[in-house]
Write a protein that holds these residues in place. Sequence first.
Motif, PDB file in Angstrom:
ATOM      1  N   LEU A 158      63.939  50.147   3.968  1.00  8.44           N
ATOM      2  CA  LEU A 158      64.943  51.098   4.425  1.00  8.44           C
ATOM      3  C   LEU A 158      66.119  50.369   5.080  1.00  8.44           C
ATOM      4  CD1 LEU A 158      62.772  53.993   5.918  1.00  8.44           C
ATOM      5  CD2 LEU A 158      63.778  53.799   3.632  1.00  8.44           C
ATOM      6  N   THR A 159      67.322  50.764   4.700  1.00  3.23           N
ATOM      7  CA  THR A 159      68.528  50.128   5.237  1.00  3.23           C
ATOM      8  C   THR A 159      68.807  50.635   6.649  1.00  3.23           C
ATOM      9  OG1 THR A 159      69.470  49.991   3.017  1.00  3.23           O
ATOM     10  CG2 THR A 159      70.985  49.743   4.871  1.00  3.23           C
ATOM     11  N   PRO A 160      68.968  49.738   7.612  1.00  2.05           N
ATOM     12  CA  PRO A 160      69.287  50.179   8.977  1.00  2.05           C
ATOM     13  C   PRO A 160      70.673  50.831   9.027  1.00  2.05           C
ATOM     14  CG  PRO A 160      68.498  47.898   8.954  1.00  2.05           C
ATOM     15  CD  PRO A 160      68.766  48.282   7.534  1.00  2.05           C
ATOM     16  N   ILE A 161      70.767  51.917   9.775  1.00  2.00           N
ATOM     17  CA  ILE A 161      72.025  52.631   9.945  1.00  2.00           C
ATOM     18  C   ILE A 161      72.433  52.566  11.420  1.00  2.00           C
ATOM     19  CG2 ILE A 161      73.221  54.835   9.724  1.00  2.00           C
ATOM     20  CD1 ILE A 161      72.499  53.564   7.060  1.00  2.00           C
ATOM     21  N   TYR A 162      73.684  52.158  11.655  1.00  2.00           N
ATOM     22  CA  TYR A 162      74.200  52.028  13.009  1.00  2.00           C
ATOM     23  C   TYR A 162      75.193  53.154  13.304  1.00  2.00           C
ATOM     24  CZ  TYR A 162      72.210  47.345  12.613  1.00  2.00           C
ATOM     25  OH  TYR A 162      71.358  46.295  12.425  1.00  2.00           O
ATOM     26  N   GLN A 163      75.323  53.484  14.575  1.00  2.00           N
ATOM     27  CA  GLN A 163      76.240  54.545  14.972  1.00  2.00           C
ATOM     28  C   GLN A 163      77.190  54.066  16.052  1.00  2.00           C
ATOM     29  OE1 GLN A 163      75.098  58.837  15.346  1.00  2.00           O
ATOM     30  NE2 GLN A 163      75.445  58.500  17.521  1.00  2.00           N
TER      31      GLN A 163
END
Length: 242
Positions: free
Chosen positions: A40-45
């Motif tokens: 799973l690709t990490p998602i940043y905010q």
Amino acid sequence: MEETISLQELFGVIKKRLIMIISITVLATVIAGVISYLFLTPIYQSSTQLLVNQKETKDSSIYQNNQVQTNVQLINTYNVIIKSQAILDEVIKQLNLDYSVAELTNKITVASETNSQVFTVSVQDKDPEQAQAITNTIANVFQEQIKKIMSVNNVTVLAKAELGDNPSPIKPNKKLNVAIGFAVGLMLSVGIAFLLEFLDNTVKTEKQLEELLELPILGVISEVSQGNVEPKLKKFKLRKGA
């Protein structure tokens, strides 16, 4: 005949299939962990806060006596404008993004508290630096364009998006995924254990035989193999009637 199952029998089924239950549970947990940590690709905010001032301007009659209600309605309008093509086209142009307006819109979240003049713009992206750049660019472009769109100058960037030394992704929640994998594996394995027990129609105990044939058991004959004093096989003697 109505069949009932006791708590002791339930635990007996679990104990009987314990190795299978543990194996499936461990397998499901490992699979969830491998997928979460490796695939799973990490998602940043990144987020910025914008302030809508209460100051009334000479060129606009948008503010009324009830300033709180007016600001709430105005922020609702700004929430739509900030994700509009007029704003996002300029953001894409300035940052030279390889996103369409629709794709960029899906990355943006605008939120505001009730009766508050502050609203938050958040952007999610797989690149933390790009998420920060998009967030701050949206705030700057919106602050400039709103002057032309609504002829007001009442938006202030309250807090710019900052990038920490070691940014952490907001998703996937790896620990939660592993816990979900454990729970799913446990429930699945227990369900399979009881299903196998339900489908197993072989007779293994005197009680099962008595319930199946509805005949009383008069005695048990043990078969003893040569050189072994322990019973090897039980034979049941039944009699019709009481």
